[in-house]
Motif scaffolding. Structure first.
Motif, mmCIF file in Angstrom:
data_model
loop_
_atom_site.group_PDB
_atom_site.id
_atom_site.type_symbol
_atom_site.label_atom_id
_atom_site.label_comp_id
_atom_site.label_asym_id
_atom_site.label_seq_id
_atom_site.Cartn_x
_atom_site.Cartn_y
_atom_site.Cartn_z
ATOM 1 N N ALA A 138 39.919 53.322 31.991
ATOM 2 C CA ALA A 138 40.702 52.080 31.919
ATOM 3 C C ALA A 138 40.243 51.079 32.984
ATOM 4 O O ALA A 138 40.126 49.877 32.712
ATOM 5 C CB ALA A 138 42.187 52.383 32.082
ATOM 6 N N LEU A 139 39.961 51.574 34.206
ATOM 7 C CA LEU A 139 39.473 50.697 35.285
ATOM 8 C C LEU A 139 38.160 50.037 34.893
ATOM 9 O O LEU A 139 37.982 48.832 35.062
ATOM 10 C CB LEU A 139 39.278 51.500 36.578
ATOM 11 C CG LEU A 139 40.524 51.944 37.350
ATOM 12 C CD1 LEU A 139 40.117 52.764 38.559
ATOM 13 C CD2 LEU A 139 41.366 50.771 37.783
ATOM 14 N N GLY A 140 37.240 50.834 34.358
ATOM 15 C CA GLY A 140 35.930 50.307 33.963
ATOM 16 C C GLY A 140 36.034 49.256 32.876
ATOM 17 O O GLY A 140 35.436 48.179 32.970
ATOM 18 N N LYS A 141 36.836 49.543 31.832
ATOM 19 C CA LYS A 141 37.003 48.600 30.711
ATOM 20 C C LYS A 141 37.619 47.291 31.186
ATOM 21 O O LYS A 141 37.213 46.208 30.780
ATOM 22 C CB LYS A 141 37.907 49.217 29.635
ATOM 23 C CG LYS A 141 37.200 50.179 28.703
ATOM 24 C CD LYS A 141 38.192 50.635 27.639
ATOM 25 C CE LYS A 141 37.558 51.625 26.678
ATOM 26 N NZ LYS A 141 38.544 52.123 25.698
ATOM 27 N N THR A 142 38.646 47.405 32.059
ATOM 28 C CA THR A 142 39.349 46.206 32.535
ATOM 29 C C THR A 142 38.438 45.329 33.390
ATOM 30 O O THR A 142 38.432 44.109 33.240
ATOM 31 C CB THR A 142 40.612 46.608 33.335
ATOM 32 O OG1 THR A 142 41.416 47.471 32.525
ATOM 33 C CG2 THR A 142 41.438 45.396 33.713
ATOM 34 N N MET A 143 37.660 45.947 34.275
ATOM 35 C CA MET A 143 36.745 45.163 35.116
ATOM 36 C C MET A 143 35.670 44.488 34.268
ATOM 37 O O MET A 143 35.269 43.357 34.539
ATOM 38 C CB MET A 143 36.089 46.059 36.179
ATOM 39 C CG MET A 143 37.044 46.489 37.289
ATOM 40 S SD MET A 143 37.878 45.129 38.145
ATOM 41 C CE MET A 143 36.520 44.425 39.072
ATOM 42 N N ARG A 144 35.220 45.165 33.203
ATOM 43 C CA ARG A 144 34.210 44.561 32.309
ATOM 44 C C ARG A 144 34.789 43.398 31.508
ATOM 45 O O ARG A 144 34.053 42.568 30.989
ATOM 46 C CB ARG A 144 33.643 45.624 31.351
ATOM 47 C CG ARG A 144 32.647 46.561 32.015
ATOM 48 C CD ARG A 144 31.823 47.336 30.994
ATOM 49 N NE ARG A 144 32.637 48.260 30.218
ATOM 50 C CZ ARG A 144 32.954 49.492 30.616
ATOM 51 N NH1 ARG A 144 32.536 49.946 31.783
ATOM 52 N NH2 ARG A 144 33.687 50.276 29.842
ATOM 53 N N ALA A 145 36.126 43.342 31.394
ATOM 54 C CA ALA A 145 36.780 42.241 30.658
ATOM 55 C C ALA A 145 36.786 40.944 31.469
ATOM 56 O O ALA A 145 37.247 39.910 30.994
ATOM 57 C CB ALA A 145 38.200 42.629 30.290
ATOM 58 N N GLY A 146 36.315 41.007 32.724
ATOM 59 C CA GLY A 146 36.151 39.794 33.528
ATOM 60 C C GLY A 146 37.296 39.480 34.472
ATOM 61 O O GLY A 146 37.477 38.325 34.865
ATOM 62 N N VAL A 147 38.094 40.477 34.860
ATOM 63 C CA VAL A 147 39.168 40.226 35.827
ATOM 64 C C VAL A 147 38.633 40.407 37.250
ATOM 65 O O VAL A 147 37.544 40.937 37.447
ATOM 66 C CB VAL A 147 40.379 41.171 35.582
ATOM 67 C CG1 VAL A 147 40.912 40.995 34.173
ATOM 68 C CG2 VAL A 147 40.015 42.624 35.838
ATOM 69 N N LYS A 148 39.415 39.958 38.241
ATOM 70 C CA LYS A 148 38.947 40.032 39.636
ATOM 71 C C LYS A 148 39.359 41.326 40.336
ATOM 72 O O LYS A 148 38.819 41.669 41.378
ATOM 73 C CB LYS A 148 39.466 38.828 40.418
ATOM 74 C CG LYS A 148 38.876 37.519 39.935
ATOM 75 C CD LYS A 148 39.015 36.435 40.978
ATOM 76 C CE LYS A 148 38.230 35.201 40.580
ATOM 77 N NZ LYS A 148 38.324 34.164 41.610
ATOM 78 N N GLY A 149 40.354 42.003 39.774
ATOM 79 C CA GLY A 149 40.790 43.264 40.383
ATOM 80 C C GLY A 149 41.805 43.967 39.507
ATOM 81 O O GLY A 149 42.511 43.331 38.729
ATOM 82 N N VAL A 150 41.847 45.287 39.614
ATOM 83 C CA VAL A 150 42.807 46.069 38.838
ATOM 84 C C VAL A 150 43.254 47.274 39.654
ATOM 85 O O VAL A 150 42.469 47.862 40.395
ATOM 86 C CB VAL A 150 42.229 46.510 37.467
ATOM 87 C CG1 VAL A 150 40.940 47.290 37.652
ATOM 88 C CG2 VAL A 150 43.218 47.347 36.680
ATOM 89 N N LYS A 151 44.549 47.608 39.545
ATOM 90 C CA LYS A 151 45.088 48.773 40.247
ATOM 91 C C LYS A 151 45.956 49.556 39.265
ATOM 92 O O LYS A 151 46.753 48.966 38.525
ATOM 93 C CB LYS A 151 45.922 48.313 41.437
ATOM 94 C CG LYS A 151 46.652 49.428 42.170
ATOM 95 C CD LYS A 151 47.464 48.821 43.310
ATOM 96 C CE LYS A 151 48.468 49.796 43.878
ATOM 97 N NZ LYS A 151 49.339 49.164 44.870
ATOM 98 N N LEU A 152 45.773 50.879 39.235
ATOM 99 C CA LEU A 152 46.560 51.738 38.354
ATOM 100 C C LEU A 152 47.250 52.822 39.168
ATOM 101 O O LEU A 152 46.652 53.370 40.099
ATOM 102 C CB LEU A 152 45.663 52.389 37.301
ATOM 103 C CG LEU A 152 45.390 51.556 36.033
ATOM 104 C CD1 LEU A 152 44.149 52.041 35.336
ATOM 105 C CD2 LEU A 152 46.556 51.594 35.078
ATOM 106 N N GLN A 153 48.493 53.104 38.825
ATOM 107 C CA GLN A 153 49.236 54.171 39.502
ATOM 108 C C GLN A 153 49.816 55.104 38.447
ATOM 109 O O GLN A 153 50.406 54.647 37.469
ATOM 110 C CB GLN A 153 50.369 53.578 40.335
ATOM 111 C CG GLN A 153 51.280 54.619 40.955
ATOM 112 C CD GLN A 153 52.506 53.986 41.591
ATOM 113 O OE1 GLN A 153 52.380 53.050 42.375
ATOM 114 N NE2 GLN A 153 53.687 54.470 41.255
#
Length: 220
Positions: A138-153
């Motif tokens: 999920a982290l990889g897919k989200t970063m490839r979508a062009g966002v600046k940062g992602v955090k999952l808990q």
């Protein structure tokens, strides 16, 4: 510890608008509020498979305008708009004696929507996928979508362990204290054989900068 604020609620009125927009007198306020909640709970429960991100509600002159943001608009619209009519009939039972208008808006980047990312991770956990693998993907897919940062808990009896725990994973920057930072927040629950596992997702999409204030004449 434990005194955290919902990132969306913190920014409402600063850089984010209200999800519900209407005015009511004291006698109608509570009824409208309950109606809005019932509409959201009903739509989310019935059309969970349609990847519903958020539901916006507006009221004016006996009308209730419901805008559904979804990753799969075809499921909600149906063949020749047949499903829209079904939704209208169902909502008419909740919001009685009001004209119902339903709009469906497509979420173009599903991997950059916090609510849908959290739900996709929860769905994988229910299919007995390892939580680390699900989160890393999920982290990889989200970063490839062009966002600046992602955090999952993820929190709960992860991988069936005896004592419930909580693990965080993040990539990029997540400035939660910066009010001008456009941060999306989503939560989901995975119902597994070991119990419930909670999934939270924060996505940072950049800063929202308003008009720069004019400097006073004669000043620096």
């Amino acid at each position: 510890m434990g005194q955290k604020v919902n990132p969306h609620g913190l920014r409402v009125g600063v850089i984010k608008p209200w999800d519900t927009q209407w005015y009511a007198d004291k006698k109608d306020f509570a009824a409208y509020l309950k109606e809005d909640n019932d509409i959201r709970v009903f739509l989310k429960k019935k059309y969970y498979a349609a990847a519903v991100s958020k539901i916006l509600i507006e009221r004016a002159a006996g009308k209730v305008v419901v805008t559904i943001h979804t990753g799969r608009p075809g499921v909600l619209i149906g063949k020749a708009g047949a499903e829209i009519e079904v939704i209208k009939k169902d909502l008419a039972k909740i919001a009685r004696n009001k004209q119902i208008i339903v709009n469906v808006t497509e979420v173009r980047k599903v991997d950059a929507d916090a609510q849908l990312v959290a739900e996709s991770v929860a769905a994988q956990l229910e299919k007995r996928v390892s939580f680390r693998r699900a989160v890393k993907q999920a982290l990889g897919k989200t970063m490839r979508a062009g966002v600046k940062g992602v955090k999952l808990q993820v929190s709960g009896r992860l991988d069936g362990r005896e004592i419930a725990g909580c693990e965080h994973y993040h990539e990029g920057s997540i400035p939660l204290q910066t009010l001008r930072a456009d941060i999306e927040y989503g939560i989901a629950e995975a119902h597994t054989t070991f119990g419930m596992i909670g999934v939270k997702c924060w996505i940072y999409k950049g800063e929202v900068l308003g008009k720069t204030a004019k400097k006073p004449e004669g000043g620096r």
